[in-house]
Write a protein that holds these residues in place. Structure first.
Motif, PDB file in Angstrom:
ATOM      1  N   PHE A  98       0.829  -1.319   0.001  1.00 24.09           N
ATOM      2  CA  PHE A  98       0.012   0.018  -0.085  1.00 24.09           C
ATOM      3  C   PHE A  98       0.994   1.292  -0.047  1.00 24.09           C
ATOM      4  O   PHE A  98       0.562   2.271  -0.708  1.00 24.09           O
ATOM      5  CB  PHE A  98      -0.873   0.177   1.087  1.00 24.09           C
ATOM      6  CG  PHE A  98      -2.153  -0.829   0.972  1.00 24.09           C
ATOM      7  CD1 PHE A  98      -2.863  -0.945  -0.236  1.00 24.09           C
ATOM      8  CD2 PHE A  98      -2.579  -1.494   2.184  1.00 24.09           C
ATOM      9  CE1 PHE A  98      -3.903  -1.663  -0.359  1.00 24.09           C
ATOM     10  CE2 PHE A  98      -3.828  -2.323   1.869  1.00 24.09           C
ATOM     11  CZ  PHE A  98      -4.556  -2.438   0.701  1.00 24.09           C
ATOM     12  N   LEU A  99       1.879   1.234   0.956  1.00 27.73           N
ATOM     13  CA  LEU A  99       2.906   2.549   0.948  1.00 27.73           C
ATOM     14  C   LEU A  99       3.571   2.629  -0.491  1.00 27.73           C
ATOM     15  O   LEU A  99       3.668   3.740  -0.888  1.00 27.73           O
ATOM     16  CB  LEU A  99       3.842   2.004   1.992  1.00 27.73           C
ATOM     17  CG  LEU A  99       3.398   2.300   3.239  1.00 27.73           C
ATOM     18  CD1 LEU A  99       4.803   1.944   4.148  1.00 27.73           C
ATOM     19  CD2 LEU A  99       3.064   3.787   3.641  1.00 27.73           C
ATOM     20  N   GLY A 100       3.635   1.568  -1.071  1.00 29.88           N
ATOM     21  CA  GLY A 100       4.416   1.812  -2.609  1.00 29.88           C
ATOM     22  C   GLY A 100       3.593   2.255  -3.777  1.00 29.88           C
ATOM     23  O   GLY A 100       4.104   3.085  -4.680  1.00 29.88           O
ATOM     24  N   LEU A 149      -5.915  -5.958  -3.897  1.00 27.80           N
ATOM     25  CA  LEU A 149      -4.510  -5.565  -4.169  1.00 27.80           C
ATOM     26  C   LEU A 149      -4.358  -5.374  -5.775  1.00 27.80           C
ATOM     27  O   LEU A 149      -3.516  -4.360  -6.242  1.00 27.80           O
ATOM     28  CB  LEU A 149      -3.798  -6.454  -3.477  1.00 27.80           C
ATOM     29  CG  LEU A 149      -3.662  -6.842  -1.937  1.00 27.80           C
ATOM     30  CD1 LEU A 149      -2.873  -8.083  -1.523  1.00 27.80           C
ATOM     31  CD2 LEU A 149      -3.377  -5.413  -1.335  1.00 27.80           C
ATOM     32  N   VAL A 150      -4.904  -6.202  -6.574  1.00 28.54           N
ATOM     33  CA  VAL A 150      -4.631  -6.052  -7.869  1.00 28.54           C
ATOM     34  C   VAL A 150      -5.279  -5.168  -8.452  1.00 28.54           C
ATOM     35  O   VAL A 150      -4.837  -4.251  -9.331  1.00 28.54           O
ATOM     36  CB  VAL A 150      -5.383  -7.585  -8.639  1.00 28.54           C
ATOM     37  CG1 VAL A 150      -5.137  -7.396 -10.290  1.00 28.54           C
ATOM     38  CG2 VAL A 150      -4.457  -8.742  -8.327  1.00 28.54           C
ATOM     39  N   VAL A 151      -6.702  -4.675  -8.164  1.00 28.63           N
ATOM     40  CA  VAL A 151      -7.475  -3.724  -8.964  1.00 28.63           C
ATOM     41  C   VAL A 151      -6.420  -2.231  -8.622  1.00 28.63           C
ATOM     42  O   VAL A 151      -6.156  -1.420  -9.336  1.00 28.63           O
ATOM     43  CB  VAL A 151      -8.717  -3.413  -8.501  1.00 28.63           C
ATOM     44  CG1 VAL A 151      -9.430  -2.253  -9.021  1.00 28.63           C
ATOM     45  CG2 VAL A 151      -9.482  -4.730  -9.179  1.00 28.63           C
ATOM     46  N   LEU A 152      -6.212  -2.068  -7.168  1.00 32.60           N
ATOM     47  CA  LEU A 152      -5.637  -1.009  -6.635  1.00 32.60           C
ATOM     48  C   LEU A 152      -4.201  -0.777  -7.431  1.00 32.60           C
ATOM     49  O   LEU A 152      -3.652   0.386  -7.797  1.00 32.60           O
ATOM     50  CB  LEU A 152      -5.248  -1.044  -5.221  1.00 32.60           C
ATOM     51  CG  LEU A 152      -6.747  -0.701  -4.400  1.00 32.60           C
ATOM     52  CD1 LEU A 152      -6.662  -0.927  -2.709  1.00 32.60           C
ATOM     53  CD2 LEU A 152      -7.172   0.735  -4.495  1.00 32.60           C
ATOM     54  N   GLY A 153      -3.372  -1.687  -7.488  1.00 32.99           N
ATOM     55  CA  GLY A 153      -2.119  -1.664  -8.086  1.00 32.99           C
ATOM     56  C   GLY A 153      -2.327  -1.137  -9.548  1.00 32.99           C
ATOM     57  O   GLY A 153      -1.194  -0.817 -10.178  1.00 32.99           O
ATOM     58  N   TYR A 162       3.713   3.286 -10.875  1.00 34.61           N
ATOM     59  CA  TYR A 162       4.817   2.964 -11.407  1.00 34.61           C
ATOM     60  C   TYR A 162       5.027   1.392 -11.520  1.00 34.61           C
ATOM     61  O   TYR A 162       5.683   0.732 -10.642  1.00 34.61           O
ATOM     62  CB  TYR A 162       5.949   3.617 -10.670  1.00 34.61           C
ATOM     63  CG  TYR A 162       7.494   3.464 -11.544  1.00 34.61           C
ATOM     64  CD1 TYR A 162       8.014   4.198 -12.775  1.00 34.61           C
ATOM     65  CD2 TYR A 162       8.429   2.325 -11.177  1.00 34.61           C
ATOM     66  CE1 TYR A 162       9.007   4.098 -13.259  1.00 34.61           C
ATOM     67  CE2 TYR A 162       9.738   2.222 -11.789  1.00 34.61           C
ATOM     68  CZ  TYR A 162      10.057   3.102 -12.995  1.00 34.61           C
ATOM     69  OH  TYR A 162      11.131   2.978 -13.344  1.00 34.61           O
ATOM     70  N   ARG A 163       4.764   1.006 -12.677  1.00 36.34           N
ATOM     71  CA  ARG A 163       4.804  -0.607 -12.954  1.00 36.34           C
ATOM     72  C   ARG A 163       5.793  -0.959 -13.713  1.00 36.34           C
ATOM     73  O   ARG A 163       6.260  -2.388 -13.462  1.00 36.34           O
ATOM     74  CB  ARG A 163       3.382  -1.008 -13.350  1.00 36.34           C
ATOM     75  CG  ARG A 163       2.308  -0.786 -12.386  1.00 36.34           C
ATOM     76  CD  ARG A 163       0.881  -1.563 -12.943  1.00 36.34           C
ATOM     77  NE  ARG A 163       0.487  -1.155 -14.067  1.00 36.34           N
ATOM     78  CZ  ARG A 163      -0.332  -0.031 -14.208  1.00 36.34           C
ATOM     79  NH1 ARG A 163      -0.857   0.561 -13.151  1.00 36.34           N
ATOM     80  NH2 ARG A 163      -0.771   0.334 -15.311  1.00 36.34           N
TER      81      ARG A 163
END
Length: 244
Positions: free
Chosen positions: A74-76, A135-139, A145-146
């Motif tokens: 989450f912090l990332g 986690l996936v949808v938020l990411g 930055y992916r």
């Protein structure tokens, strides 16, 4: 070097990983090894010098590790998501999207909390699935930055898979102790060996990304640099913008 609030927020993720997550990984791995050694010694009717409590301590620290890995994730991503909302003024232009993101954060955290408390196998599966989806949808929100074109060495993708493995490990803890055939224990060991390799990759890719992601006052210039390897002006940049 002059760091503003935006830059200090960016450092929260690596600082949390170094101070909290990686020490926990070391302790969990150490106790996992001790737990296995004790089990093998007891199985051969030998008296083990390793205390019986090491197994329970391994489980408890593993539960803590899952929470810290998700927190680090989450912090990332959060700083990038907030930056994108502010830059594109989504709060005024697309308020529904901002509300959706906020509700998704709340739902993902709530699902993880319920996963910690769930007893029944069905509910553990439900809450683990909901946590993973969150986690996936938020990411994959815009602005994160992916490094999509190099996903196989992306800090984001490796971290996402590691976080999902930790959530899955938390969901099957009870099954490990109820399965006399040790099938779930084998699954747990194999997946967490993979997770350990991913965490090593996180250390390498995270260090690289700290070099690649510029400070806030450098962004205007750095993102105008030429990174086209076929261009004769490869790795050339315009004059550095003055600090704001």
């Amino acid at each position: 070097m002059d760091l503003n609030t935006k830059d200090l927020v960016l450092l929260l993720h690596p600082a949390f990983a170094v101070i909290v997550v990686f020490p926990l990984i070391g302790m969990v791995v150490r106790m996992a090894w001790q737990t296995r050694q004790r089990r093998l010694e007891v199985k051969t009717a030998n008296k083990s010098k390793i205390p019986p409590v090491v197994g329970q301590e391994h489980v408890e620290l593993g539960r803590w590790l899952t929470g810290t890995v998700v927190a680090a994730y989450f912090l990332g991503i959060t700083r990038s998501i907030i930056d994108n909302i502010q830059t594109k003024e989504l709060l005024s232009k697309e308020p529904f999207q901002v509300v959706f993101i906020g509700l998704l954060y709340a739902a993902t955290i709530a699902s993880l909390v319920f996963l910690y408390r769930a007893q029944d196998k069905l509910w553990r599966g439900v809450f683990a699935t909901l946590t993973g989806i969150g986690l996936v949808v938020l990411g994959f929100q815009e602005g994160v930055y992916r490094l999509d074109n190099q996903w196989y060495m992306s800090h984001f993708y490796i971290g996402l898979v590691a976080a999902l493995l930790m959530v899955f490990s938390l969901a099957i803890v009870r099954d490990i102790y109820q399965d006399r055939a040790n099938r779930w224990r084998t699954v747990h060991v194999v997946l967490n060996c993979v997770a350990l390799l991913l965490f090593i990759g996180q250390g390498l890719t995270g260090s690289r990304d700290l070099l690649e992601i510029p400070l806030s006052w450098q962004e205007e210039t750095i993102y105008k640099c030429n990174f086209d390897k076929t261009s004769p002006e490869y790795k050339t940049c315009p004059p550095l913008a003055a600090p704001k």
